[in-house]
Design a protein around this motif. Structure first.
Motif, mmCIF file in Angstrom:
data_model
loop_
_atom_site.group_PDB
_atom_site.id
_atom_site.type_symbol
_atom_site.label_atom_id
_atom_site.label_comp_id
_atom_site.label_asym_id
_atom_site.label_seq_id
_atom_site.Cartn_x
_atom_site.Cartn_y
_atom_site.Cartn_z
ATOM 1 N N PRO A 61 -0.790 -11.217 -4.109
ATOM 2 C CA PRO A 61 -2.082 -11.320 -4.806
ATOM 3 C C PRO A 61 -2.433 -9.989 -5.473
ATOM 4 C CG PRO A 61 -2.447 -11.087 -2.450
ATOM 5 C CD PRO A 61 -0.959 -11.175 -2.642
ATOM 6 N N VAL A 62 -1.808 -9.728 -6.619
ATOM 7 C CA VAL A 62 -1.879 -8.410 -7.256
ATOM 8 C C VAL A 62 -3.311 -8.037 -7.624
ATOM 9 C CG1 VAL A 62 -1.104 -7.019 -9.209
ATOM 10 C CG2 VAL A 62 0.485 -8.621 -8.111
ATOM 11 N N VAL A 63 -4.056 -8.970 -8.206
ATOM 12 C CA VAL A 63 -5.412 -8.655 -8.673
ATOM 13 C C VAL A 63 -6.312 -8.293 -7.497
ATOM 14 C CG1 VAL A 63 -7.461 -9.564 -9.813
ATOM 15 C CG2 VAL A 63 -5.183 -10.096 -10.728
ATOM 16 N N GLY A 246 -10.211 -11.958 1.366
ATOM 17 C CA GLY A 246 -9.301 -12.918 1.979
ATOM 18 C C GLY A 246 -7.831 -12.645 1.749
ATOM 19 N N LEU A 247 -7.406 -11.387 1.835
ATOM 20 C CA LEU A 247 -5.991 -11.067 1.690
ATOM 21 C C LEU A 247 -5.196 -11.655 2.853
ATOM 22 C CD1 LEU A 247 -5.956 -7.325 0.512
ATOM 23 C CD2 LEU A 247 -5.782 -9.403 -0.871
ATOM 24 N N ASP A 248 -3.985 -12.122 2.564
ATOM 25 C CA ASP A 248 -3.123 -12.636 3.628
ATOM 26 C C ASP A 248 -2.726 -11.491 4.556
ATOM 27 O OD1 ASP A 248 -0.156 -11.662 2.829
ATOM 28 O OD2 ASP A 248 -1.316 -12.097 1.028
ATOM 29 N N PRO A 249 -2.244 -11.786 5.787
ATOM 30 C CA PRO A 249 -1.966 -10.736 6.765
ATOM 31 C C PRO A 249 -1.007 -9.656 6.290
ATOM 32 C CG PRO A 249 -1.997 -12.867 7.848
ATOM 33 C CD PRO A 249 -2.110 -13.135 6.377
ATOM 34 N N THR A 251 -0.266 -8.651 3.104
ATOM 35 C CA THR A 251 -0.911 -7.831 2.079
ATOM 36 C C THR A 251 -2.024 -6.998 2.678
ATOM 37 O OG1 THR A 251 -0.441 -9.580 0.472
ATOM 38 C CG2 THR A 251 -2.012 -7.885 -0.183
ATOM 39 N N ARG A 252 -2.794 -7.578 3.596
ATOM 40 C CA ARG A 252 -3.868 -6.833 4.252
ATOM 41 C C ARG A 252 -3.313 -5.640 5.026
ATOM 42 N NH1 ARG A 252 -5.360 -9.907 9.128
ATOM 43 N NH2 ARG A 252 -3.517 -8.748 9.815
ATOM 44 N N ASP A 253 -2.250 -5.859 5.805
ATOM 45 C CA ASP A 253 -1.671 -4.778 6.598
ATOM 46 C C ASP A 253 -1.119 -3.668 5.720
ATOM 47 O OD1 ASP A 253 -2.309 -6.194 8.831
ATOM 48 O OD2 ASP A 253 -0.244 -6.727 9.379
ATOM 49 N N VAL A 254 -0.442 -4.038 4.631
ATOM 50 C CA VAL A 254 0.143 -3.021 3.747
ATOM 51 C C VAL A 254 -0.958 -2.258 3.021
ATOM 52 C CG1 VAL A 254 1.610 -2.638 1.735
ATOM 53 C CG2 VAL A 254 2.320 -4.261 3.498
ATOM 54 N N ALA A 255 -1.998 -2.958 2.575
ATOM 55 C CA ALA A 255 -3.119 -2.278 1.920
ATOM 56 C C ALA A 255 -3.786 -1.299 2.885
ATOM 57 C CB ALA A 255 -4.134 -3.307 1.422
ATOM 58 N N LEU A 256 -3.998 -1.722 4.111
ATOM 59 C CA LEU A 256 -4.608 -0.847 5.114
ATOM 60 C C LEU A 256 -3.694 0.328 5.425
ATOM 61 C CD1 LEU A 256 -6.877 -0.260 7.097
ATOM 62 C CD2 LEU A 256 -5.755 -1.796 8.734
ATOM 63 N N LEU A 257 -2.403 0.061 5.514
ATOM 64 C CA LEU A 257 -1.427 1.116 5.776
ATOM 65 C C LEU A 257 -1.495 2.184 4.688
ATOM 66 C CD1 LEU A 257 1.135 2.188 7.297
ATOM 67 C CD2 LEU A 257 2.478 0.716 5.796
ATOM 68 N N PHE A 258 -1.492 1.768 3.421
ATOM 69 C CA PHE A 258 -1.527 2.736 2.324
ATOM 70 C C PHE A 258 -2.854 3.485 2.271
ATOM 71 C CE2 PHE A 258 2.417 1.050 0.990
ATOM 72 C CZ PHE A 258 2.952 1.940 0.070
ATOM 73 N N ALA A 259 -3.932 2.833 2.686
ATOM 74 C CA ALA A 259 -5.230 3.509 2.693
ATOM 75 C C ALA A 259 -5.306 4.570 3.785
ATOM 76 C CB ALA A 259 -6.339 2.488 2.899
ATOM 77 N N ALA A 260 -4.617 4.340 4.911
ATOM 78 C CA ALA A 260 -4.709 5.236 6.061
ATOM 79 C C ALA A 260 -3.595 6.270 6.115
ATOM 80 C CB ALA A 260 -4.700 4.405 7.352
ATOM 81 N N LEU A 261 -2.729 6.300 5.095
ATOM 82 C CA LEU A 261 -1.612 7.244 5.090
ATOM 83 C C LEU A 261 -2.103 8.686 4.976
ATOM 84 C CD1 LEU A 261 0.876 5.485 2.636
ATOM 85 C CD2 LEU A 261 1.171 5.772 5.111
ATOM 86 N N PRO A 262 -1.356 9.629 5.555
ATOM 87 C CA PRO A 262 -1.669 11.043 5.305
ATOM 88 C C PRO A 262 -1.365 11.399 3.858
ATOM 89 C CG PRO A 262 0.421 10.841 6.476
ATOM 90 C CD PRO A 262 -0.180 9.469 6.440
ATOM 91 N N THR A 263 -1.912 12.497 3.408
ATOM 92 C CA THR A 263 -1.726 12.896 2.016
ATOM 93 C C THR A 263 -0.275 13.277 1.735
ATOM 94 O OG1 THR A 263 -2.721 14.208 0.254
ATOM 95 C CG2 THR A 263 -2.206 15.358 2.307
#
Length: 304
Positions: A61-63, A246-249, A251-263
């Protein structure tokens, strides 16, 4: 929690291995700077091309993913500029805080997505890279320009480097091959895939080599602000938006992972080249990478 820790644990061990090799100065000479160039300019782009050229991107779900990740990034970029006066930081220090809050370690992100969700995770991670890398690089260059740390000659060089960014070019190439239906025909697919497989383990070790434990003694307002945004506020907002949209699990996990990554470790080089506070940047890279070993599993556990 054990599942998340079991997936991410080996990644952190490779980072710690890199730190040990750096401490022991093994291998010596300019081995690691040259290895980092090989990873950045060849191996990691090969992985992105291989993934994007053959992936079924229509399943991602790219958008909605863009709304979550880019919306959060732009929101905190605006927040940092809004509170700049209250932070009372010099221009050079502010640009490092800005980078520390927004940039992300791509190697850890893609490796983590692969460890958590296998091939589907890598596909979503490659899309996240294609979305986020151009935007974060533009935002960071703009921050140097707006803060006034760039000289006239440096501006042209930084914009030229942005256009030639190998990760951006690799994403564009992979997407073009995918949309055209060409893909990676014949032996080229296997060859590029083999190159890409070397990127993640070597990239993680290189992350550890780049850490500077001595920089951890710096704990000022800039360090606390950047760490709070990057490791707490950014993933919190992304998780809320992912649930709302409503992201699927996966996509949700990867989005959260990228948001919480160190710099990103490359932020140190950018700080040196464009007039930022390099010592503050080193403290942020090292501190966030070590802290993320605890915060990343906690965020992913909360999402799950």
């Amino acid at each position: 929690m054990e599942g998340v820790a079991g997936a991410l644990g080996p990644l952190f061990l490779l980072i710690l291995l890199g730190t040990l090799l750096s401490w022991r100065r093994q291998p010596g000479g300019d081995f690691w700077p040259q290895m980092e160039r090989l990873i950045y300019f060849l191996l990691f782009p090969a992985m992105l091309v291989s993934t994007l050229a053959t992936a079924d991107v229509g399943q991602v779900p790219v958008v909605r993913m863009a709304l979550v990740l880019l919306g959060s990034m732009l929101a905190f970029a605006g927040l940092l500029w809004t509170i700049r006066r209250q932070l009372k930081l010099e221009a050079a220090a502010f640009t490092s805080v800005f980078q520390g809050a927004l940039r992300f370690n791509t190697y850890v992100g893609v490796a983590g997505a692969a460890a958590l969700h296998g091939a589907p995770g890598v596909t979503v991670a490659a899309v996240a890279v294609a979305l986020m890398v151009p935007v974060v690089n533009v935002l960071c260059v703009i921050s140097f320009i707006a803060a006034g740390t760039l000289g006239p000659s440096s501006l042209g060089k930084s914009l030229a480097a942005l256009i030639r960014n190998p990760l951006i070019l690799a994403c564009l190439a992979g997407i073009a091959l995918n949309l055209s239906g060409i893909g990676l025909p014949g032996w080229s697919g296997s060859a590029v895939e083999l190159l890409g497989r070397a990127a993640l383990p070597l990239g993680l070790v290189a992350v550890g080599v780049a850490l500077r434990p001595q920089a951890l003694i710096r704990l000022d307002r800039g360090v606390w602000t950047s760490n709070l945004v990057k490791l707490v506020m950014m993933p919190a907002l992304v998780l809320v938006l992912a649930l709302i949209l409503g992201l699927d699990p996966v996509t949700r996990d990867v989005a959260l992972l990228f948001a919480a990554l160190p710099t990103a470790t490359s932020a140190y080089i950018l700080a040196r080249q464009l007039g930022g506070d390099a010592e503050l940047m080193a403290a942020l890279i090292t501190g966030q990478t070590l802290l993320a070993m605890a915060t990343l599993p906690l965020w992913l556990r909360l999402a799950g």
